[in-house]
Design an enzyme around this catalytic site. Structure first.
Site, mmCIF file in Angstrom:
data_model
loop_
_atom_site.group_PDB
_atom_site.id
_atom_site.type_symbol
_atom_site.label_atom_id
_atom_site.label_comp_id
_atom_site.label_asym_id
_atom_site.label_seq_id
_atom_site.Cartn_x
_atom_site.Cartn_y
_atom_site.Cartn_z
ATOM 1 N N GLN A 92 21.566 48.775 43.192
ATOM 2 C CA GLN A 92 21.093 47.624 42.424
ATOM 3 C C GLN A 92 19.599 47.754 42.099
ATOM 4 O OE1 GLN A 92 20.483 43.543 43.891
ATOM 5 N NE2 GLN A 92 21.919 42.816 42.324
ATOM 6 N N ALA A 140 20.048 38.300 37.861
ATOM 7 C CA ALA A 140 20.520 37.035 38.450
ATOM 8 C C ALA A 140 19.433 36.429 39.335
ATOM 9 C CB ALA A 140 21.782 37.310 39.285
ATOM 10 N N ASN A 141 19.736 35.234 39.851
ATOM 11 C CA ASN A 141 18.982 34.613 40.948
ATOM 12 C C ASN A 141 17.486 34.410 40.691
ATOM 13 O OD1 ASN A 141 21.388 34.556 42.269
ATOM 14 N ND2 ASN A 141 20.976 36.267 43.651
ATOM 15 N N HIS A 185 20.063 43.970 38.185
ATOM 16 C CA HIS A 185 19.952 42.630 38.775
ATOM 17 C C HIS A 185 19.339 41.688 37.736
ATOM 18 C CE1 HIS A 185 19.602 39.451 41.543
ATOM 19 N NE2 HIS A 185 19.016 40.044 42.560
ATOM 20 N N ASN A 213 15.849 30.212 43.674
ATOM 21 C CA ASN A 213 14.557 30.530 43.053
ATOM 22 C C ASN A 213 14.217 29.556 41.927
ATOM 23 O OD1 ASN A 213 13.404 32.609 44.562
ATOM 24 N ND2 ASN A 213 14.587 34.199 43.510
ATOM 25 N N THR A 235 19.975 42.319 50.386
ATOM 26 C CA THR A 235 18.701 42.738 50.951
ATOM 27 C C THR A 235 18.778 42.583 52.461
ATOM 28 O OG1 THR A 235 17.548 42.069 48.976
ATOM 29 C CG2 THR A 235 16.243 42.120 50.994
ATOM 30 N N GLY A 277 29.655 38.922 50.202
ATOM 31 C CA GLY A 277 28.346 39.220 50.757
ATOM 32 C C GLY A 277 28.333 38.985 52.246
ATOM 33 N N ARG A 278 28.080 37.727 52.638
ATOM 34 C CA ARG A 278 27.897 37.410 54.058
ATOM 35 C C ARG A 278 29.037 37.886 54.949
ATOM 36 N NH1 ARG A 278 26.244 31.490 52.333
ATOM 37 N NH2 ARG A 278 27.665 32.179 50.692
ATOM 38 N N GLY A 285 30.895 32.751 47.887
ATOM 39 C CA GLY A 285 31.655 31.804 48.694
ATOM 40 C C GLY A 285 33.155 32.041 48.705
#
Ligand SMILES: Cc1cc2nc3c(=O)[nH]c(=O)nc-3n(C[C@H](O)[C@H](O)[C@H](O)COP(=O)(O)O)c2cc1C
Length: 373
Positions: free
Chosen positions: A104, A183-184, A181, A241, A31, A323-324, A302
């Protein structure tokens, strides 16, 4: 093994059910809140994704499947004709660069707030259990989480239909596939997990019942897409979350095992702990999923290039999502290929900042070399 008899690496190509991927690097869904209040994909987003098109597969940012699904600002939707059309500029830009892109599909569930919804309707969830956590960013500023409203049994098929329609729109928009999605701590994950699902009907209680909603979503989407173009994302170890259930191992290995029947594009698993760990036991590793799941596995969370290569060469994963690292390195693939250093990680303040700054303006390695010479 590859055709030459050597173990594959992150940079080896991959055949995703006849969708040829140039390498095994996936851009994880992120996002970035650049779609404006109008919730439309736009030219700036097309530029951002096209800059990253050398990755084997892009999974877009979570994209709302309905009004009810909303729980984050300036996120694109895929439930109106205008939203569907707007995404075409993104898919075209990525395909012109030879990239592949899945959309997604996102429903925030209880991780939302009434101020996102018409007539201040409460967020929906399996059960009326509040997310214990910091406040949520809403159009009216930071606010405390609210106790959500439990969806009635009769409402669930309507949400399933929203997923089907959104997936159909994604096809119209030119995507190569869709990722669900689950997850999370968002809606589908909260149905899977005993912590958040305390329903008494056929969508709660037993593992079979908690899995039913996700299963029905996959079945509905398979009316419009081959299941080989549908991915599912799970976060078995995550605490994000306010998640984490005592029966997490049993739950997620059951779900993975059940998903075998669909011959999906992939199962996308956040096995890494870099986004938080619930600490309710030992983390579930990809190797455990391998014992119950027969199809393609994407690992995430990670990972470094070395970790990713290890997981691929020892066969625990087929692909690895980053991701990052993609936020500040549009040319992550070229950096991994050539052993070039990565740009420093981006400041969190630009993750969701609505601005072009911190979005499309990170230099590639070669651009930064030109600037310094
Ligand atoms: C800015 C940002 C936005 C994210 N948005 C999403 C999202 O829309 N959907 C999703 O499934 N995960 C989302 N995630 C989680 C990432 O997909 C990924 O799991 C996480 O960043 C860990 O991978 P990494 O260590 O390679 O960054 C987001 C992460 C970040 C940093």
């Amino acid at each position: 093994m590859t055709a030459t008899g050597t173990s594959p690496t992150l940079l080896s190509s991959f055949n995703l059910h006849n969708l040829p991927l140039a390498n095994r690097i996936v851009m994880a869904p992120m996002t970035r809140s650049r779609a404006g209040e109008e919730m439309l994909a736009n030219a700036m987003m097309a530029e951002y994704y096209a800059q990253r098109a050398s990755t084997g597969l892009i999974v877009t940012e979570g994209t709302f499947i309905s009004d009810q699904a909303i729980g984050w600002q300036h996120v694109p939707g895929i439930y109106t004709q205008e939203q569907t059309q707007a995404w075409q500029v993104v898919t075209k830009a990525v395909h012109e660069k030879g990239g592949k892109i899945f959309l997604q599909l996102w429903h925030c569930g209880r991780a939302s707030h009434s101020s996102f919804h018409q007539d201040y309707q409460l967020p929906v969830a399996p059960s009326a259990i509040k997310l214990e956590g910091d406040s949520i960013h809403t159009p009216q500023g930071k606010q405390p989480y609210e106790t959500p409203r439990a969806l009635s049994t009769d409402e669930i098929p309507l949400v399933v239909e929203d997923y089907r329609q959104a997936a159909s729109n994604a096809k119209t928009a030119g995507f190569d596939g869709v990722e669900i999605h689950s997850a999370n701590g968002y809606l589908l994950d909260s149905f899977l997990q005993s912590k958040t699902n305390q329903r008494q009907d056929r969508y709660g209680g037993t593992l079979e019942n908690r899995y039913r909603f996700l299963k029905e979503v996959v079945e509905a989407i398979s009316q419009v897409w081959s299941t080989q173009r549908i991915g599912v994302r799970l976060s078995p170890n995550g605490v994000y979350n306010d998640m984490g259930s005592p029966d997490y191992r049993e739950t997620f290995l059951y779900v993975a095992q059940q998903l075998n029947v669909f011959d999906l594009a992939y199962l996308h698993i956040l096995d890494g702990l870099a986004f938080g760990f619930h600490e309710l036991g030992e983390p579930i590793h990809l190797s455990e999923f391998r014992t119950v799941y027969n199809g393609t596995i994407i690992g995430n969370c990670g990972y470094t290039q070395k970790d990713a290569d290890d997981r691929i060469s020892n066969g625990h994963a087929d692909l690895i999502a980053f991701g990052r690292p993609f936020i500040s390195n549009p040319d992550l693939v070229e950096r991994f290929t050539n052993g070039w250093p990565l740009n420093p990680p981006a400041e969190q303040s630009i993750w969701y900042s609505f601005e072009r700054e911190g979005y499309t303006d990170f230099p590639t390695y070669l651009e930064s070399q030109v600037k310094t010479t």
